[in-house]
Design a protein around this motif. Structure first.
Motif, PDB file in Angstrom:
ATOM      1  N   PHE A   1      -2.467  -4.555  -4.542  1.00  0.00           N
ATOM      2  CA  PHE A   1      -0.868  -4.623  -4.270  1.00  0.00           C
ATOM      3  C   PHE A   1      -0.300  -6.077  -3.320  1.00  0.00           C
ATOM      4  CE2 PHE A   1       0.832  -3.106   0.845  1.00  0.00           C
ATOM      5  CZ  PHE A   1       1.212  -1.679   0.483  1.00  0.00           C
ATOM      6  N   ASP A   2       0.777  -5.639  -3.394  1.00  0.00           N
ATOM      7  CA  ASP A   2       1.530  -7.411  -3.471  1.00  0.00           C
ATOM      8  C   ASP A   2       2.773  -6.964  -2.368  1.00  0.00           C
ATOM      9  OD1 ASP A   2       3.552  -9.480  -3.936  1.00  0.00           O
ATOM     10  OD2 ASP A   2       3.072  -9.392  -5.557  1.00  0.00           O
ATOM     11  N   ASN A   3       1.773  -7.642  -1.088  1.00  0.00           N
ATOM     12  CA  ASN A   3       2.931  -7.642  -0.155  1.00  0.00           C
ATOM     13  C   ASN A   3       3.875  -8.698   0.039  1.00  0.00           C
ATOM     14  OD1 ASN A   3       1.916  -9.200   0.729  1.00  0.00           O
ATOM     15  ND2 ASN A   3       0.626  -7.925   1.942  1.00  0.00           N
ATOM     16  N   SER A   4       4.423  -9.256  -1.224  1.00  0.00           N
ATOM     17  CA  SER A   4       5.299 -10.295  -0.718  1.00  0.00           C
ATOM     18  C   SER A   4       6.799 -10.163  -0.416  1.00  0.00           C
ATOM     19  CB  SER A   4       5.828 -11.087  -2.524  1.00  0.00           C
ATOM     20  OG  SER A   4       4.390 -11.593  -3.124  1.00  0.00           O
ATOM     21  N   ASP A   5       7.693  -8.983  -0.938  1.00  0.00           N
ATOM     22  CA  ASP A   5       8.540  -8.401  -0.266  1.00  0.00           C
ATOM     23  C   ASP A   5       8.365  -6.886   0.552  1.00  0.00           C
ATOM     24  OD1 ASP A   5      10.271 -10.578  -1.836  1.00  0.00           O
ATOM     25  OD2 ASP A   5       9.412  -8.966  -3.482  1.00  0.00           O
ATOM     26  N   MET A   6       7.335  -7.130   1.286  1.00  0.00           N
ATOM     27  CA  MET A   6       6.945  -6.093   1.967  1.00  0.00           C
ATOM     28  C   MET A   6       6.815  -5.716   3.508  1.00  0.00           C
ATOM     29  SD  MET A   6       4.900  -3.372   0.465  1.00  0.00           S
ATOM     30  CE  MET A   6       5.048  -2.544  -0.248  1.00  0.00           C
ATOM     31  N   GLY A   7       7.678  -4.795   4.666  1.00  0.00           N
ATOM     32  CA  GLY A   7       7.641  -5.424   5.761  1.00  0.00           C
ATOM     33  C   GLY A   7       5.817  -5.018   6.646  1.00  0.00           C
ATOM     34  N   LEU A   8       5.903  -5.317   7.383  1.00  0.00           N
ATOM     35  CA  LEU A   8       4.360  -4.917   7.360  1.00  0.00           C
ATOM     36  C   LEU A   8       4.145  -3.288   8.468  1.00  0.00           C
ATOM     37  CD1 LEU A   8       1.800  -6.888   8.421  1.00  0.00           C
ATOM     38  CD2 LEU A   8       2.165  -6.813  10.826  1.00  0.00           C
ATOM     39  N   ASP A   9       5.395  -2.902   9.026  1.00  0.00           N
ATOM     40  CA  ASP A   9       4.954  -1.448   8.590  1.00  0.00           C
ATOM     41  C   ASP A   9       4.735  -0.410   7.484  1.00  0.00           C
ATOM     42  OD1 ASP A   9       5.168  -1.930  11.204  1.00  0.00           O
ATOM     43  OD2 ASP A   9       7.395  -1.485  11.892  1.00  0.00           O
ATOM     44  N   ASP A  10       6.020  -1.308   6.687  1.00  0.00           N
ATOM     45  CA  ASP A  10       5.953  -0.094   5.240  1.00  0.00           C
ATOM     46  C   ASP A  10       4.502  -0.611   5.305  1.00  0.00           C
ATOM     47  OD1 ASP A  10       7.141   0.697   3.342  1.00  0.00           O
ATOM     48  OD2 ASP A  10       8.152  -0.850   2.676  1.00  0.00           O
ATOM     49  N   GLN A  11       4.008  -1.454   4.877  1.00  0.00           N
ATOM     50  CA  GLN A  11       2.828  -1.776   4.308  1.00  0.00           C
ATOM     51  C   GLN A  11       1.523  -0.991   4.736  1.00  0.00           C
ATOM     52  OE1 GLN A  11       1.180  -6.017   4.006  1.00  0.00           O
ATOM     53  NE2 GLN A  11       2.426  -6.538   4.899  1.00  0.00           N
ATOM     54  N   PHE A  12       1.529  -0.992   7.075  1.00  0.00           N
ATOM     55  CA  PHE A  12       0.668  -0.003   7.148  1.00  0.00           C
ATOM     56  C   PHE A  12       0.408   1.554   6.998  1.00  0.00           C
ATOM     57  CE2 PHE A  12      -0.861   2.488  10.315  1.00  0.00           C
ATOM     58  CZ  PHE A  12      -1.829   2.442  10.420  1.00  0.00           C
ATOM     59  N   GLU A  13       1.872   2.012   6.623  1.00  0.00           N
ATOM     60  CA  GLU A  13       2.199   3.673   6.108  1.00  0.00           C
ATOM     61  C   GLU A  13       1.737   3.539   5.178  1.00  0.00           C
ATOM     62  OE1 GLU A  13       4.003   6.024   8.125  1.00  0.00           O
ATOM     63  OE2 GLU A  13       3.229   4.080   9.597  1.00  0.00           O
ATOM     64  N   ARG A  14       1.970   3.042   4.315  1.00  0.00           N
ATOM     65  CA  ARG A  14       1.385   3.092   2.392  1.00  0.00           C
ATOM     66  C   ARG A  14       0.227   2.897   2.871  1.00  0.00           C
ATOM     67  NH1 ARG A  14       5.313   0.659  -2.114  1.00  0.00           N
ATOM     68  NH2 ARG A  14       7.026   0.837  -1.123  1.00  0.00           N
ATOM     69  N   ILE A  15      -1.089   1.975   2.760  1.00  0.00           N
ATOM     70  CA  ILE A  15      -2.091   2.087   3.295  1.00  0.00           C
ATOM     71  C   ILE A  15      -2.640   2.482   3.752  1.00  0.00           C
ATOM     72  CG2 ILE A  15      -3.861   0.311   4.032  1.00  0.00           C
ATOM     73  CD1 ILE A  15      -2.933  -2.059   2.475  1.00  0.00           C
ATOM     74  N   TYR A  16      -2.452   2.870   4.858  1.00  0.00           N
ATOM     75  CA  TYR A  16      -2.810   4.655   5.502  1.00  0.00           C
ATOM     76  C   TYR A  16      -3.129   5.247   5.247  1.00  0.00           C
ATOM     77  CZ  TYR A  16      -3.463   7.029  10.218  1.00  0.00           C
ATOM     78  OH  TYR A  16      -4.561   7.785  10.593  1.00  0.00           O
ATOM     79  N   ASN A  17      -1.527   6.567   4.820  1.00  0.00           N
ATOM     80  CA  ASN A  17      -1.553   7.480   4.089  1.00  0.00           C
ATOM     81  C   ASN A  17      -2.484   7.504   2.686  1.00  0.00           C
ATOM     82  OD1 ASN A  17       0.500   7.873   6.007  1.00  0.00           O
ATOM     83  ND2 ASN A  17       2.283   7.440   4.581  1.00  0.00           N
ATOM     84  N   TYR A  18      -2.538   6.188   1.901  1.00  0.00           N
ATOM     85  CA  TYR A  18      -3.143   6.586   0.935  1.00  0.00           C
ATOM     86  C   TYR A  18      -4.570   6.638   1.486  1.00  0.00           C
ATOM     87  CZ  TYR A  18      -5.980   5.447  -3.487  1.00  0.00           C
ATOM     88  OH  TYR A  18      -7.199   4.966  -4.166  1.00  0.00           O
ATOM     89  N   THR A  19      -5.412   5.882   2.445  1.00  0.00           N
ATOM     90  CA  THR A  19      -7.017   5.974   3.558  1.00  0.00           C
ATOM     91  C   THR A  19      -7.003   7.299   3.677  1.00  0.00           C
ATOM     92  OG1 THR A  19      -6.574   3.330   3.685  1.00  0.00           O
ATOM     93  CG2 THR A  19      -7.925   4.455   5.180  1.00  0.00           C
ATOM     94  N   LEU A  20      -6.129   7.922   4.193  1.00  0.00           N
ATOM     95  CA  LEU A  20      -6.579   9.820   4.586  1.00  0.00           C
ATOM     96  C   LEU A  20      -6.349  10.827   3.421  1.00  0.00           C
ATOM     97  CD1 LEU A  20      -3.697   9.842   7.359  1.00  0.00           C
ATOM     98  CD2 LEU A  20      -5.775   9.099   8.069  1.00  0.00           C
TER      99      LEU A  20
END
Ligand code: DC
Length: 230
Positions: free
Chosen positions: A205-224
């Motif tokens: 997961f490269d988050n150089s150009d990603m905001g925190l909320d966006d990162q969290f949303e993606r990771i959280y949905n994947y985790t579920l």
């Protein structure tokens, strides 16, 4: 819902702890920042005068290692756990630049790693945990149900760290922080024991150009989805 182990590894200042903490809160899981444990041992060595010019008096440290007590104690006011070293809250001290500059030298010591890995494995016995570090998916929990490997460019990471340190009132320059980020990347990735590397089954997961909320949303949905399938 079934409880799993979530391993989040990656380079320094990739925002691992921020995401791990948020994920743990959302899932009502425990959160363990294993970097804090290496930092606390480093602070212990520094306090005893056992690190001079980045050279560790390993003999003295190893004699005392069995007596070093590390504990995460929840701070209900702040809604997070804080690191206690031999009964003292060291959460602020372990984030200082002096500790960052020396921690990689402590993290290469085999006996230190063995002690901390054993403690970390104990913390995950009942699952339902998000643990962040460098070797969680490769060594601590090679069978973790979900492994995430976080990356971002050194400059992005140094910038984040620089702002954090300034906010805390530390007197540092951006160049110092960038140098420290690069040095730690090198030592952490090239050490003999448990070097920092992506587990073959970790998602990168490269988050150089990603905001925190966006990162969290993606990771959280994947985790579920992962929890659902487990
Ligand atoms: O996550 P952090 O930057 O607070 O970690 C501090 C240092 O500790 C890092 O430079 C490498 C080391 N570390 C490690 O070797 N293994 C871990 N599981 C966590 C941290």
């Amino acid at each position: 819902m079934k409880k799993i182990i979530i391993a989040i590894d990656g380079y320094s200042s990739t925002g691992k702890s921020t995401i791990a903490k948020r994920l743990a809160n959302a899932l009502e899981y425990g959160f363990i920042d294993t970097g804090a444990m290496y930092r606390a041992v480093t602070l212990f060595a520094l306090n005893n005068g056992w690190i001079i010019d980045k050279k560790v008096n390993t003999e003295a440290l190893l004699l005392e290692l069995p007596n070093i007590q590390l504990k995460f104690v929840p701070n209900t006011e702040l809604g997070k756990s804080e690191m206690y070293l031999n009964g003292t809250n060291v959460e602020t001290k372990i984030r200082k630049m002096e500790v960052s500059e020396n921690v990689s030298q402590i993290a290469i010591i085999k006996e230190v790693r063995e002690k901390l890995v054993a403690l970390q494995q104990e913390m995950g016995l009942e699952k339902g945990i998000v643990m962040d570090g460098r070797d969680i998916g490769t060594v601590v929990f090679p069978d973790a149900e979900l492994k995430i490997f976080m990356t971002a460019s050194p400059k992005t990471r140094a910038n984040r760290r620089y702002k954090e340190l300034l906010d805390r009132g530390d007197q540092v320059t951006f160049d110092e922080v960038l140098k420290n980020v690069r040095e730690r990347d090198y030592i952490d990735s090239n050490r003999e024991i448990s070097p920092l590397k992506r587990a073959s089954d970790a998602i990168e997961f490269d988050n150089s150009d990603m905001g925190l909320d966006d990162q969290f949303e993606r990771i959280y949905n994947y985790t579920l989805r992962v929890i659902d399938k487990s």
